[in-house]
Design a protein around this motif. Structure first.
Motif, mmCIF file in Angstrom:
data_model
loop_
_atom_site.group_PDB
_atom_site.id
_atom_site.type_symbol
_atom_site.label_atom_id
_atom_site.label_comp_id
_atom_site.label_asym_id
_atom_site.label_seq_id
_atom_site.Cartn_x
_atom_site.Cartn_y
_atom_site.Cartn_z
ATOM 1 N N ASN A 285 -4.898 35.376 -3.112
ATOM 2 C CA ASN A 285 -6.195 34.740 -2.287
ATOM 3 C C ASN A 285 -7.186 34.125 -3.354
ATOM 4 O OD1 ASN A 285 -5.428 35.653 0.070
ATOM 5 N ND2 ASN A 285 -6.562 37.557 0.157
ATOM 6 N N LYS A 286 -7.246 34.613 -4.592
ATOM 7 C CA LYS A 286 -8.322 34.068 -5.340
ATOM 8 C C LYS A 286 -7.524 32.795 -6.174
ATOM 9 C CE LYS A 286 -10.392 38.394 -6.996
ATOM 10 N NZ LYS A 286 -10.635 39.492 -7.702
ATOM 11 N N ILE A 287 -6.187 32.881 -6.289
ATOM 12 C CA ILE A 287 -5.774 31.552 -6.842
ATOM 13 C C ILE A 287 -5.729 30.603 -5.724
ATOM 14 C CG2 ILE A 287 -3.497 30.632 -7.337
ATOM 15 C CD1 ILE A 287 -2.724 33.269 -8.881
ATOM 16 N N GLN A 288 -5.479 30.877 -4.320
ATOM 17 C CA GLN A 288 -5.626 30.036 -3.497
ATOM 18 C C GLN A 288 -7.082 29.510 -3.276
ATOM 19 O OE1 GLN A 288 -2.598 28.770 -1.562
ATOM 20 N NE2 GLN A 288 -4.154 27.123 -1.202
ATOM 21 N N ASP A 289 -7.843 30.105 -3.238
ATOM 22 C CA ASP A 289 -9.403 29.652 -3.302
ATOM 23 C C ASP A 289 -9.620 28.651 -4.505
ATOM 24 O OD1 ASP A 289 -9.825 31.292 -1.202
ATOM 25 O OD2 ASP A 289 -10.792 32.774 -2.423
ATOM 26 N N LEU A 290 -8.994 28.760 -5.550
ATOM 27 C CA LEU A 290 -9.230 27.778 -6.902
ATOM 28 C C LEU A 290 -8.469 26.674 -6.567
ATOM 29 C CD1 LEU A 290 -8.692 30.255 -9.747
ATOM 30 C CD2 LEU A 290 -10.766 29.071 -9.296
ATOM 31 N N ILE A 291 -7.238 26.724 -5.982
ATOM 32 C CA ILE A 291 -6.627 25.753 -5.446
ATOM 33 C C ILE A 291 -7.510 24.711 -4.270
ATOM 34 C CG2 ILE A 291 -4.602 24.676 -4.263
ATOM 35 C CD1 ILE A 291 -3.041 27.050 -5.440
ATOM 36 N N ASN A 292 -7.865 25.468 -3.528
ATOM 37 C CA ASN A 292 -8.752 24.979 -2.463
ATOM 38 C C ASN A 292 -9.901 24.047 -3.009
ATOM 39 O OD1 ASN A 292 -6.952 26.103 -0.577
ATOM 40 N ND2 ASN A 292 -8.217 27.390 -0.005
ATOM 41 N N ASN A 293 -10.334 24.747 -4.119
ATOM 42 C CA ASN A 293 -11.470 24.190 -4.636
ATOM 43 C C ASN A 293 -11.322 22.848 -5.797
ATOM 44 O OD1 ASN A 293 -13.504 25.486 -3.304
ATOM 45 N ND2 ASN A 293 -13.163 27.272 -4.873
#
Length: 301
Positions: A285-293
């Motif tokens: 989830n944290k990796i996906q958040d970084l991608i989203n940002n």
């Protein structure tokens, strides 16, 4: 000259139950290590050297190395129990790996520039690589002036359980003086606590204190210091089949003898990793958040 990244990837994740280095956590099968290589390449590193074991070389060469062919130069070196200096032999009952500083020594012939050391299964963050690359470039042509990235304690905790952390103490110039291991570190409500092993009680601790997450910066003379010291270590531990030659062992000796200084560099990044199996979903989830940002593209390579 561009700095080199030395990635310690010879260990197995015992608590996690498998080879964490090859666990696919990104949306297109990326490993944590892939994000580190991506960050290092864009921060200005020119080469990555992986320290692995022959046991999983085939997997590594098939699944990992081809990804980086258009990104950064890659070399592989090997850490084995019998990787010992000339004149030394392996105790027949030894099964435990020699430790992280022994792993660094395996890179001596492959590394010719100032270099960073990281764990394969830890996520360090974009800014940490930028800070370290800048420091390493400034270290070109010097000796005995090293550095490490000091993470703020509160940015390194697991949501799935307590952790151990080496809390760094520094002098007025931010040079490392000691690393003190703290156990059962965790967040409880609004504060961070650790277990005081003498009193067996939990005590609060400042969450902004710097801790070592094994992200170091050295120049090649570090190999020379390590080779000499490792022989002393082997002489002193002939019958100790569990003795471990870790980075703190070497670093503390260099500090105590005033042979070298280690500057502690602050980073705003949040460290994360898969310490427990339960951490895996959180890391995804944290990796996906970084991608989203917009920190990382959807597909790295």
């Amino acid at each position: 000259m561009k700095p080199t990244l030395l990635v310690l990837a010879a260990g197995m994740g015992s608590r996690y139950g498998g080879l964490k280095q090859l666990d696919e956590l990104g949306p297109n099968g990326e490993t944590i290590m892939d994000y580190s290589i991506y960050d290092a390449a864009r921060a200005g590193f020119g080469k990555v050297v992986f320290v692995i074991r022959h046991a999983f070389e085939q997997d590594f060469r098939e699944k990992i190395i081809p990804k980086y062919s258009n990104t950064i130069e890659v070399e592989v070196v090997y850490q084995e129990l019998d990787s010992l200096p000339e004149g030394y032999s392996l105790h027949p009952e030894r099964v435990k790996p020699w430790g992280t500083n022994h792993a660094i020594m395996m890179g001596a012939k492959a590394v010719t520039t100032p270099f960073a050391v990281i764990n394969a299964d830890d996520f360090y963050g974009k800014e940490s690589f930028e800070i370290l690359a800048q420091s390493l470039q400034a270290m070109e042509g010097t000796e005995n002036n090293y550095c490490m990235i000091g993470y703020r304690l509160g940015n390194t905790l697991s949501e799935s359980g307590h952790v151990s952390r080496g809390v760094c103490q520094t002098d007025s110039e931010k040079h490392l003086t000691t690393v003190v291991e703290h156990y059962e570190v965790q967040r409880k409500g609004e504060v961070v606590v650790f277990k005081d092993m003498e009193s067996n009680e939990y005590k609060t601790i400042d969450e902004n204190l710097p801790v070592s997450m094994n992200m170091w910066g050295f120049t090649p003379d570090y190999f020379t210091h390590s080779e000499a010291d490792f022989k002393l270590f082997l002489d002193e531990n002939k019958e100790n089949i569990k003795a471990e030659y870790g980075i703190p062992t070497m670093v503390n000796k260099l500090i105590q003898t005033q042979t070298a200084t280690i500057k502690v560099l602050d980073t705003p990044c949040k460290w994360f990793g898969v310490t427990y199996k339960e951490d895996r979903e959180s890391v995804v989830n944290k990796i996906q958040d970084l991608i989203n940002n917009g920190v990382y593209p959807q597909k790295l390579f």
